[in-house]
Design an enzyme around this catalytic site. Structure first.
Site, PDB file in Angstrom:
ATOM      1  N   GLY A  71       0.758  -1.153   0.098  1.00  0.00           N
ATOM      2  CA  GLY A  71      -0.048   0.113   0.139  1.00  0.00           C
ATOM      3  C   GLY A  71       0.874   1.113   0.051  1.00  0.00           C
ATOM      4  O   GLY A  71       2.009   1.263   0.523  1.00  0.00           O
TER       5      GLY A  71
ATOM      6  N   SER B 130       3.650   7.723   3.069  1.00  0.00           N
ATOM      7  CA  SER B 130       4.268   6.558   3.462  1.00  0.00           C
ATOM      8  C   SER B 130       4.113   5.458   2.563  1.00  0.00           C
ATOM      9  O   SER B 130       3.216   5.330   1.473  1.00  0.00           O
ATOM     10  CB  SER B 130       3.777   6.004   4.703  1.00  0.00           C
ATOM     11  OG  SER B 130       2.447   5.870   4.607  1.00  0.00           O
TER      12      SER B 130
ATOM     13  N   LYS C 267       5.074   0.204   7.904  1.00  0.00           N
ATOM     14  CA  LYS C 267       4.880   1.729   7.314  1.00  0.00           C
ATOM     15  C   LYS C 267       6.016   2.307   7.285  1.00  0.00           C
ATOM     16  O   LYS C 267       6.802   2.397   8.568  1.00  0.00           O
ATOM     17  CB  LYS C 267       3.650   2.128   8.149  1.00  0.00           C
ATOM     18  CG  LYS C 267       3.301   3.700   7.689  1.00  0.00           C
ATOM     19  CD  LYS C 267       2.195   4.078   8.524  1.00  0.00           C
ATOM     20  CE  LYS C 267       2.341   5.899   8.288  1.00  0.00           C
ATOM     21  NZ  LYS C 267       0.960   6.187   8.817  1.00  0.00           N
TER      22      LYS C 267
ATOM     23  N   ASP D 206     -10.698   9.743  10.996  1.00  0.00           N
ATOM     24  CA  ASP D 206     -10.566   9.373   9.713  1.00  0.00           C
ATOM     25  C   ASP D 206     -11.047   8.121   9.293  1.00  0.00           C
ATOM     26  O   ASP D 206     -10.592   7.290   8.658  1.00  0.00           O
ATOM     27  CB  ASP D 206      -8.801   9.668   8.878  1.00  0.00           C
ATOM     28  CG  ASP D 206      -9.137   9.826   7.445  1.00  0.00           C
ATOM     29  OD1 ASP D 206     -10.214   9.802   6.878  1.00  0.00           O
ATOM     30  OD2 ASP D 206      -8.014   9.394   6.890  1.00  0.00           O
TER      31      ASP D 206
END
Ligand code: PIT
Length: 427
Positions: A140, A145, A162, A257
């Site tokens: 991802g 990041s 990450k 979020d």
């Protein structure tokens, strides 16, 4: 590049040990992580054995009487395990350093060293990521990041790593503070449905967070693939999410979020998941309300747009929107461009078109409406939502079957993944 944590290592006198503050005993009582004897060098080849206590921020050196002799703030210090031989014997231990000072600690054996390292993983910064983990592939990319799937070389467990480039994303003070906040927040959270932060590493180029791995499929992709969540699954999923958010809010933290893209789904079920990305999360939100405009278009509580101080109720709104989408397969604030979505989102007029809501129970719709109330004062609280009859009914299984609800033309929840944003002002 030098350490981004350096400035935050609170060692004022440039000495490793300082006199313990008056709060030492309270800190130990409340925040103790680990304690055990260690040896520290007093001169070449001479050691003193002492009891040491580690809390979430500080290491304390104790006297034989059990009082605190000296202390050192260690969060944001770097830890480096070592072995050394002086010809005769092999010694094991670890070095703590930051801000130009360091101290070496020697452990009795490997088992004791392992325990100390485990304890420090919740407090300090590590080096040599490649020595501990093998990167498998990229899974991802975020705005600041890259996320990789990796193998923990010690126990062959999969983890998500990450990585944040220091040169690209951590040159501004504000960005570093945000990262430190994210780390602090993740370290405080201990819920099975929150991606756990195992360790933090730093090297020349990157700061890397080692996190729980669940799968590569987020809730957005799951919805896209399956087209529907049954009403029963939606209820179970939302109940789990509400319980997770209850835990987060109980620590004074708001996620800010919540959206399908930030929920990694278990490969086996539609109700187990891990909530990720605390990059916009806000701490101490109960004491100090937030004002910063942030979140993702389509999921933001309308009070965020107004620029007035807001609280953790914003997460309930986002979960309400998520529930709307799980049940109906459509997004309530839809537009081709994010500007359009934002406009509809801030107006907050939610419609329930019969084509998509006709088969959904009145109770389910009632919970969506209460969670998405535009005025935070009118919005249902997390506690109340958990007591809502629709969620209460899960255990008695009184749901009507929703088979083929999306059969009439496959409707995707939204066309593209939603990008989070944050206004440039401070929170
Ligand atoms: C994945 C897959 C997975 C877990 C993660 C990512 C975790 C990411 C994450 C990111 C954050 C954070 C916490 C967790 O604060 O199973 O692609 O920014």
């Amino acid at each position: 590049m030098e350490s981004v944590f350096k400035e935050f290592d609170q060692n004022s006198k440039k000495e490793f040990w300082v006199k313990p503050s008056k709060k030492a005993e309270k800190d130990i009582e409340k925040n103790k992580v680990f304690s055990s004897p260690l040896r520290i060098p007093i001169s070449a080849n001479k050691f003193k054995k002492r009891e040491f206590i580690l809390t979430s921020s500080t290491i304390y050196c104790m006297s034989s009487k059990g009082t605190v002799r000296k202390s050192s703030k260690v969060n944001w210090k770097v830890i480096e395990p070592f072995t050394e031989t002086n010809g005769k014997e092999k010694r094991l231990g670890f070095r703590l350093y930051g801000n130009g000072v360091h101290e070496d600690f020697y452990t009795k054996d490997l088992s004791s060293l392992d325990k100390w390292i485990e304890a420090f993983s919740k407090v300090c910064i590590f080096q040599d990521l490649d020595y501990d983990y093998e990167i498998i592939k990229e899974i991802g990319t975020g705005s600041t990041s890259q996320v990789y799937l990796a193998n923990d070389l010690e126990n062959s467990q999969k983890v998500a790593i990450k990585k944040i480039s220091k040169r690209e994303h951590l040159t501004e003070y504000r960005r570093i503070v945000n990262l430190l906040d994210e780390i602090e927040i993740l370290r405080k959270l201990t819920h099975p449905a929150v991606s756990k932060l195992h360790k933090v590493y730093e090297d020349e180029e990157f700061v890397s967070l080692v996190l729980d791995y669940v799968s590569e499929e987020d809730c957005f992709e799951r919805l896209d693939r399956l087209d529907k969540f049954s009403e029963k699954e939606s209820a179970r999923f939302i109940k789990n999410l509400l319980l997770t958010v209850k835990h987060i809010h109980s620590k004074g933290i708001a996620h800010r979020d919540i959206k399908p893209e930030n929920i990694m789904m278990s490969p086996q079920s539609n109700i187990d998941f891990k909530l990720i990305d605390f990059g916009y999360a806000c701490k101490d939100i109960k004491k100090n309300k937030a004002t910063q405009k942030c979140g993702s278009p389509g999921y933001m509580a309308p009070e965020i747009f107004k620029g007035k101080p807001y609280g953790p109720e914003v997460d309930v709104f986002s979960i309400g929107i998520l529930l709307y989408t799980l049940l109906s397969g459509i997004a309530p604030f839809w537009g081709e461009k994010s500007k359009e979505v934002l406009k509809k989102n801030s107006k907050c007029e939610i419609e329930y078109p019969a084509d998509f809501w006709g088969n959904i129970s009145i109770l389910a719709k009632d919970l969506v409406m209460q969670m998405t109330a535009p005025d935070p004062e009118d919005r249902i609280t997390v506690k109340e939502a958990l007591k809502h009859p629709w969620l209460q009914a899960i255990s008695t299984s009184s749901f009507t079957s929703k088979k083929d609800r999306h059969g009439q033309g496959k409707i995707k929840p939204v066309k593209g993944k939603t990008t989070s944003f944050v206004a440039s002002s401070t929170q």
